[in-house]
Design a protein around this motif. Sequence first.
Motif, PDB file in Angstrom:
ATOM      1  N   CYS A 136     -10.512   3.530 -14.701  1.00 22.48           N
ATOM      2  CA  CYS A 136      -9.109   3.467 -15.097  1.00 22.48           C
ATOM      3  C   CYS A 136      -9.001   2.970 -16.531  1.00 22.48           C
ATOM      4  CB  CYS A 136      -8.351   2.534 -14.153  1.00 22.48           C
ATOM      5  SG  CYS A 136      -6.601   2.337 -14.572  1.00 22.48           S
ATOM      6  N   ARG A 137      -8.320   3.716 -17.372  1.00 21.18           N
ATOM      7  CA  ARG A 137      -8.236   3.310 -18.775  1.00 21.18           C
ATOM      8  C   ARG A 137      -7.293   2.119 -18.975  1.00 21.18           C
ATOM      9  NH1 ARG A 137      -5.208   8.188 -18.818  1.00 21.18           N
ATOM     10  NH2 ARG A 137      -3.037   7.885 -19.475  1.00 21.18           N
ATOM     11  N   ARG A 138      -6.482   1.782 -17.984  1.00 26.82           N
ATOM     12  CA  ARG A 138      -5.607   0.608 -18.077  1.00 26.82           C
ATOM     13  C   ARG A 138      -6.336  -0.679 -17.675  1.00 26.82           C
ATOM     14  NH1 ARG A 138      -0.382   3.016 -17.398  1.00 26.82           N
ATOM     15  NH2 ARG A 138      -0.289   4.486 -19.146  1.00 26.82           N
ATOM     16  N   ASP A 139      -7.365  -0.546 -16.846  1.00 27.62           N
ATOM     17  CA  ASP A 139      -8.144  -1.694 -16.380  1.00 27.62           C
ATOM     18  C   ASP A 139      -9.515  -1.173 -15.985  1.00 27.62           C
ATOM     19  OD1 ASP A 139      -9.387  -3.754 -15.002  1.00 27.62           O
ATOM     20  OD2 ASP A 139      -7.569  -4.411 -13.976  1.00 27.62           O
ATOM     21  N   GLU A 140     -10.516  -1.414 -16.832  1.00 31.51           N
ATOM     22  CA  GLU A 140     -11.833  -0.824 -16.622  1.00 31.51           C
ATOM     23  C   GLU A 140     -12.583  -1.421 -15.435  1.00 31.51           C
ATOM     24  OE1 GLU A 140     -14.173  -0.598 -20.142  1.00 31.51           O
ATOM     25  OE2 GLU A 140     -12.799   0.823 -21.118  1.00 31.51           O
ATOM     26  N   THR A 195      -3.190   0.446  -1.329  1.00 29.85           N
ATOM     27  CA  THR A 195      -3.974   0.589  -2.560  1.00 29.85           C
ATOM     28  C   THR A 195      -3.080   0.485  -3.784  1.00 29.85           C
ATOM     29  OG1 THR A 195      -5.650   1.971  -1.486  1.00 29.85           O
ATOM     30  CG2 THR A 195      -5.450   2.153  -3.883  1.00 29.85           C
ATOM     31  N   LEU A 196      -1.925   1.157  -3.751  1.00 34.57           N
ATOM     32  CA  LEU A 196      -1.002   1.093  -4.887  1.00 34.57           C
ATOM     33  C   LEU A 196      -0.536  -0.341  -5.114  1.00 34.57           C
ATOM     34  CD1 LEU A 196       0.730   2.323  -7.088  1.00 34.57           C
ATOM     35  CD2 LEU A 196       2.417   2.953  -5.344  1.00 34.57           C
ATOM     36  N   ALA A 197      -0.196  -1.051  -4.045  1.00 33.39           N
ATOM     37  CA  ALA A 197       0.249  -2.437  -4.189  1.00 33.39           C
ATOM     38  C   ALA A 197      -0.855  -3.308  -4.791  1.00 33.39           C
ATOM     39  CB  ALA A 197       0.689  -2.982  -2.834  1.00 33.39           C
ATOM     40  N   GLU A 198      -2.085  -3.113  -4.325  1.00 34.86           N
ATOM     41  CA  GLU A 198      -3.209  -3.901  -4.842  1.00 34.86           C
ATOM     42  C   GLU A 198      -3.434  -3.627  -6.323  1.00 34.86           C
ATOM     43  OE1 GLU A 198      -8.078  -4.111  -4.425  1.00 34.86           O
ATOM     44  OE2 GLU A 198      -6.914  -2.954  -2.978  1.00 34.86           O
ATOM     45  N   LEU A 199      -3.408  -2.355  -6.700  1.00 31.58           N
ATOM     46  CA  LEU A 199      -3.661  -2.007  -8.100  1.00 31.58           C
ATOM     47  C   LEU A 199      -2.514  -2.446  -9.007  1.00 31.58           C
ATOM     48  CD1 LEU A 199      -5.278   1.533  -7.704  1.00 31.58           C
ATOM     49  CD2 LEU A 199      -6.406  -0.682  -7.990  1.00 31.58           C
ATOM     50  N   ARG A 202      -2.834  -6.018  -9.855  1.00 31.41           N
ATOM     51  CA  ARG A 202      -3.894  -6.281 -10.819  1.00 31.41           C
ATOM     52  C   ARG A 202      -3.493  -5.890 -12.233  1.00 31.41           C
ATOM     53  NH1 ARG A 202      -9.293  -3.725  -8.233  1.00 31.41           N
ATOM     54  NH2 ARG A 202     -10.091  -4.232 -10.324  1.00 31.41           N
ATOM     55  N   VAL A 203      -2.846  -4.728 -12.359  1.00 29.59           N
ATOM     56  CA  VAL A 203      -2.555  -4.189 -13.695  1.00 29.59           C
ATOM     57  C   VAL A 203      -1.186  -4.633 -14.204  1.00 29.59           C
ATOM     58  CG1 VAL A 203      -2.365  -2.071 -15.062  1.00 29.59           C
ATOM     59  CG2 VAL A 203      -4.023  -2.204 -13.187  1.00 29.59           C
ATOM     60  N   HIS A 204      -0.202  -4.697 -13.312  1.00 30.68           N
ATOM     61  CA  HIS A 204       1.164  -5.069 -13.701  1.00 30.68           C
ATOM     62  C   HIS A 204       1.698  -6.138 -12.741  1.00 30.68           C
ATOM     63  CE1 HIS A 204       1.255  -1.670 -16.456  1.00 30.68           C
ATOM     64  NE2 HIS A 204       0.918  -0.859 -15.472  1.00 30.68           N
ATOM     65  N   PRO A 205       1.176  -7.369 -12.840  1.00 28.15           N
ATOM     66  CA  PRO A 205       1.643  -8.423 -11.930  1.00 28.15           C
ATOM     67  C   PRO A 205       3.160  -8.602 -12.004  1.00 28.15           C
ATOM     68  CG  PRO A 205      -0.257  -9.155 -13.214  1.00 28.15           C
ATOM     69  CD  PRO A 205       0.185  -7.851 -13.803  1.00 28.15           C
ATOM     70  N   ARG A 206       3.768  -8.855 -10.857  1.00 27.84           N
ATOM     71  CA  ARG A 206       5.214  -9.069 -10.739  1.00 27.84           C
ATOM     72  C   ARG A 206       6.023  -7.820 -11.056  1.00 27.84           C
ATOM     73  NH1 ARG A 206       2.916 -13.306 -13.049  1.00 27.84           N
ATOM     74  NH2 ARG A 206       3.476 -12.627 -15.139  1.00 27.84           N
ATOM     75  N   HIS A 207       5.384  -6.653 -10.991  1.00 24.20           N
ATOM     76  CA  HIS A 207       6.127  -5.419 -11.219  1.00 24.20           C
ATOM     77  C   HIS A 207       7.192  -5.250 -10.140  1.00 24.20           C
ATOM     78  CE1 HIS A 207       6.987  -1.149 -11.846  1.00 24.20           C
ATOM     79  NE2 HIS A 207       6.310  -1.229 -12.987  1.00 24.20           N
ATOM     80  N   VAL A 208       8.339  -4.706 -10.548  1.00 25.95           N
ATOM     81  CA  VAL A 208       9.457  -4.570  -9.621  1.00 25.95           C
ATOM     82  C   VAL A 208       9.118  -3.692  -8.429  1.00 25.95           C
ATOM     83  CG1 VAL A 208      10.447  -2.617 -10.900  1.00 25.95           C
ATOM     84  CG2 VAL A 208      11.935  -4.068  -9.476  1.00 25.95           C
TER      85      VAL A 208
END
Length: 213
Positions: A136-140, A195-199, A202-208
Amino acid sequence: MSDQLPDGGDELSPEEIEALDARWSSSWTPGEVAQRLAGIGTPWCVAAGWALDLFRGRQTRDHGDIEIAIPEAGFPEVRARFPGYVFDAVGSGRIWEDASPEELAAVHQTWLRDPATGNYVLDVFREPHDGDTWICRRDETIRLPYREVVHHTRDGIPYLAPELVLLFKAKHTRPKDRRDFDATVPHLTGAQRATLAELLARVHPRHVWLTDL
């Protein structure tokens, strides 16, 4: 990709970027791309909004362009499928027409242009990878085998797993991204939602979107 942009290229004003939309009016459909890449050895998949429509089994909205994702090392094989077309490198509000290898190496986004019309027909994302492992280019630290990343429609068109499409869309959360999220999540399996919630965490904590999953 390089951390430093190459010299040259054209810096685009907001008005010029908006005007580029008209040059995508002739972009291909997923079926047309699949025909042109039939039998290719490198893994590839339709990405972004079109991928979500392929997952849901029907076109739900207009798409201004079409994006595919490929491993960086597979780009020469993909490029060879389009003789007569030109690849422009794009990034950070700049465009390098008929990009050199050095310019291509500096950014991940590549637009395929028909030189006869000046129109763009395909957007190619050249992704980091380790052999057959997608990175993933957002989080290697997020690494998955391509066999899990790439799904297929009944007629064989490859598309990016919907949970990964939504992960990328979460960065900007434009109105169309929110609509795509709302329309797609009810079709995800429990495992895909998890899986989406986990990722996202990791990448966008506290995302709406996390509260909706």
